[in-house]
Design an enzyme around this catalytic site. Structure first.
Site, PDB file in Angstrom:
ATOM      1  CB  CYS A 119      -0.981  -0.006   1.168  1.00  0.00           C
ATOM      2  SG  CYS A 119      -0.240   0.158   2.788  1.00  0.00           S
ATOM      3  CB  CYS A 191      -3.957   1.783  -1.460  1.00  0.00           C
ATOM      4  SG  CYS A 191      -2.372   2.414  -2.021  1.00  0.00           S
ATOM      5  CB  CYS A 198       3.115  -2.119  -8.165  1.00  0.00           C
ATOM      6  SG  CYS A 198       3.849  -3.687  -7.624  1.00  0.00           S
TER       7      CYS A 198
END
Length: 246
Positions: A119, A191, A198
């Protein structure tokens, strides 16, 4: 026709080919409508119609993306889906009353699956998920967590886990850059913002998105939001255990 001879509504909902495909995709990950439209190969208007049917039937939920309010994430309510399908079996015959299966035991000699939760701040959601998976999976999985912009662990995250018998007082936030050289079997983003940043990790791990609001956000209502997040994560992770050997 009497109500006793009418098929349960869940069978009509799940029996349509497009809706069944949508449920299959959402069983793997929370997704945006445009992603679902591409996956099922239908016009967005038709995809949205079927998603509306599934929402009305209590199988699917939706929430605005915290990264871009113009986007909406859809989620499969696995617990509700299980309950409705169990009721449908029992409505046909008592012998078809389904009993939830226990997660499969770890295979002798098999290596634990490595799961990374991500997250933004690594201050609550991903830390809670890491603690819960370690507790619930035992030797079947190794859990880690990180954030794209780490900040101190939230005291309410520690508190809500303590109330569930889990001690997170020794946890500390970590940057996802610490894990770019490590191999994981599954990467789960919690999230919407971190999903977009990412990086690719070695070994092409299976990726999943759980679109959860930040319980520490001012509009979430304080400590009860952490309780809701812990409950949601517990449900999702219990279902995840059934797929760890898949």
């Amino acid at each position: 026709m009497s109500d006793t001879l009418s098929p349960p509504e869940v069978l009509r909902l799940t029996g349509h080919p497009v809706r069944w495909r949508l449920l299959n995709e959402l069983a793997r990950s929370d997704l945006q409508v445009r992603e679902l439209t591409a996956l099922v190969g239908q016009k967005q208007s038709l995809t949205s119609y079927h998603l509306g049917q599934l929402r009305t039937g209590g199988l699917v939920t939706m929430r605005r993306s915290s990264a871009d309010k113009r986007d909406t994430y859809y989620s499969l309510d696995l617990a509700a889906c299980r309950t409705l399908l169990m009721q449908a079996g029992a409505a046909l015959h008592p012998g078809l009353r389904l009993i939830p299966a226990a997660p499969p035991p770890p295979q002798v000699g098999s290596a634990p699956l490595r799961v990374l939760f991500l997250c933004t701040g690594n201050s609550s959601r991903s830390q809670m998920a890491e603690a819960l998976l370690r507790h619930l999976a035992g030797p079947r999985a190794e859990a880690a967590s990180a954030g794209s912009a780490p900040k101190p662990l939230h005291p309410d995250a520690i508190r809500v886990m303590h109330e569930r018998g889990l001690d997170m007082s020794a946890h500390h936030p970590k940057h996802l850059g610490e894990f770019t050289g490590r191999r994981f079997d599954r990467v789960i983003t919690l999230c919407d913002r971190v999903r977009e940043v990412c990086p690719e990790l070695p070994g092409a791990p299976e990726t999943t998105h759980w679109s959860l609001p930040d319980p520490a956000a001012p509009d979430q209502g304080g400590y009860p939001a952490f309780v809701r997040t812990a409950d949601d994560l517990t449900t999702r992770i219990r279902f995840l255990l059934h797929t760890l050997s898949v």
